[in-house]
Design a protein around this motif. Sequence first.
Motif, PDB file in Angstrom:
ATOM      1  N   ALA A 149       0.823  -1.211   0.000  1.00 37.12           N
ATOM      2  CA  ALA A 149       0.000   0.000   0.000  1.00 37.12           C
ATOM      3  C   ALA A 149       0.857   1.260   0.000  1.00 37.12           C
ATOM      4  CB  ALA A 149      -0.940  -0.012   1.208  1.00 37.12           C
ATOM      5  N   ASP A 150       1.867   1.321   0.901  1.00 39.17           N
ATOM      6  CA  ASP A 150       2.721   2.507   0.951  1.00 39.17           C
ATOM      7  C   ASP A 150       3.552   2.657  -0.308  1.00 39.17           C
ATOM      8  OD1 ASP A 150       1.875   3.562   3.294  1.00 39.17           O
ATOM      9  OD2 ASP A 150       3.463   2.690   4.528  1.00 39.17           O
ATOM     10  N   ARG A 183       1.383   4.085  -3.086  1.00 38.55           N
ATOM     11  CA  ARG A 183       1.082   5.502  -2.919  1.00 38.55           C
ATOM     12  C   ARG A 183       2.293   6.386  -3.221  1.00 38.55           C
ATOM     13  NH1 ARG A 183      -0.664   5.043   1.709  1.00 38.55           N
ATOM     14  NH2 ARG A 183       1.061   5.868   2.952  1.00 38.55           N
ATOM     15  N   ARG A 184       3.490   5.926  -2.882  1.00 40.90           N
ATOM     16  CA  ARG A 184       4.676   6.764  -3.050  1.00 40.90           C
ATOM     17  C   ARG A 184       5.445   6.455  -4.330  1.00 40.90           C
ATOM     18  NH1 ARG A 184       5.289   9.325   1.683  1.00 40.90           N
ATOM     19  NH2 ARG A 184       4.250   8.422   3.501  1.00 40.90           N
ATOM     20  N   PRO A 223       4.450   4.274  -7.495  1.00 31.76           N
ATOM     21  CA  PRO A 223       3.507   3.366  -8.161  1.00 31.76           C
ATOM     22  C   PRO A 223       4.166   2.395  -9.128  1.00 31.76           C
ATOM     23  CG  PRO A 223       2.698   5.628  -8.212  1.00 31.76           C
ATOM     24  CD  PRO A 223       4.109   5.688  -7.744  1.00 31.76           C
ATOM     25  N   PHE A 280      -4.734   1.937  -9.938  1.00 31.75           N
ATOM     26  CA  PHE A 280      -4.252   3.112  -9.205  1.00 31.75           C
ATOM     27  C   PHE A 280      -3.310   3.951 -10.065  1.00 31.75           C
ATOM     28  CE2 PHE A 280      -1.246   5.263  -6.423  1.00 31.75           C
ATOM     29  CZ  PHE A 280      -2.089   5.889  -5.520  1.00 31.75           C
ATOM     30  N   THR A 304      -3.790   7.937 -11.197  1.00 28.77           N
ATOM     31  CA  THR A 304      -2.980   8.979 -10.571  1.00 28.77           C
ATOM     32  C   THR A 304      -1.753   9.401 -11.369  1.00 28.77           C
ATOM     33  OG1 THR A 304      -1.758   7.280  -9.318  1.00 28.77           O
ATOM     34  CG2 THR A 304      -3.699   8.252  -8.267  1.00 28.77           C
TER      35      THR A 304
END
Length: 391
Positions: free
Chosen positions: A46-47, A50-51, A53, A99, A103
């Motif tokens: 997950a981290d 987010r940081r 991809p 995701f 993004t």
Amino acid sequence: MTRTKAVAWAGGVCYLLVVGLLVGGAPRASGTVHGVGALLAVSLLADVVRRMPLPALAMALFGSTAVVVGPPSSGHEGRAASYQGQFLSYLAVDLVLGFIVATCVRRASIVAVAVTFAAQVLVIGVFAHGDGLAVNEVIALLALAASCMAGLLSRERRAHAVALRAQEVAEAVTAERLRIARELHDMVAHSIGIIAIQAGVGGRVIQTQPAQAREALRAIEATSRETLSGLRRTLVSLRQADRGDTASERSPLAPSPGLADVERLAAATAGAGVRVDVRRSGKQRPVPADIDLSAYRIVQEALANVVRHAGTGRCRVAVDYGDEELSVEVVDDGRGAADNSSAHGFGIIGMRERAGLLGGHLSAGPRPEGGFRVAARLPLPAPIAVPVETR
């Protein structure tokens, strides 16, 4: 920043360790167990997602491929379960891909979709056989397409929200500019009109009637000081808002004018040669600050027009406190529409805008019997009923 990256990379390492345990530690488990395990293990990324991809997609693609190419179970049922495991394990990749599409920039999203598509088609094509090949390929493509569509919808929704926020900010800035323009116009136009008339009177009588000339100069001084004070309040308020000062840090400012100041406004107008008869009716009571200020500004602008354009020595101001609305009327018996110079200014436009912003209505025009009439109706909020306790 370094600590958060270290936590993200720790999650990535844990994900790879879990995949290694699935493949090497449980070789006899069915493909479904491997696929579900890989799908649950992707939460460790997950981290990283987010940081970073793209590295997260590479890890998920590597882990899911390792699960697919791992030792399958034997037998027909084992191979069927293995096919299901191939689909479930690549669902984790599709989640990360969605995701990225939502993004990341368009070029990175296209590269990620192309690499994921090629890897899934190639691996499933090599390790699936018979009827399972077509089924797994179709399922994998549908899942990939669904994740891309979800990502695109999320991107469009976010872009639309950003556009709406930008539009709201632009509209708020425009509304604030119009409000400031109305305030400055109403504040300055009335005072400048009185000053101009008093200066003309003083200039004509300074030789023959020095006492009257002194009175005109005193009126000019008082009006100028009042106008400068109002301008100073406006500018200080704007500067404080621009600095983002808190309410406790702001210097105390004089209250905004309202209907209670109409008599003072009438006295200043009388000094310019126009006597104002102020009449109030209805049950006088406090009204909301925005309605109070707007009503005062409407009266102020209407009196300024009387001074500048009506060519009369008197007018009437009527304020009626109704149950549902506040009515304000300014009537004079001057030239009416004979002088159209006021029609090309911003006074009546500003008065209409003030009334419209409060849900009210303003009418302005010549009267059949002569003169000019400005009438505004501003709706008042309904009173709050206080329940009475009975015993």
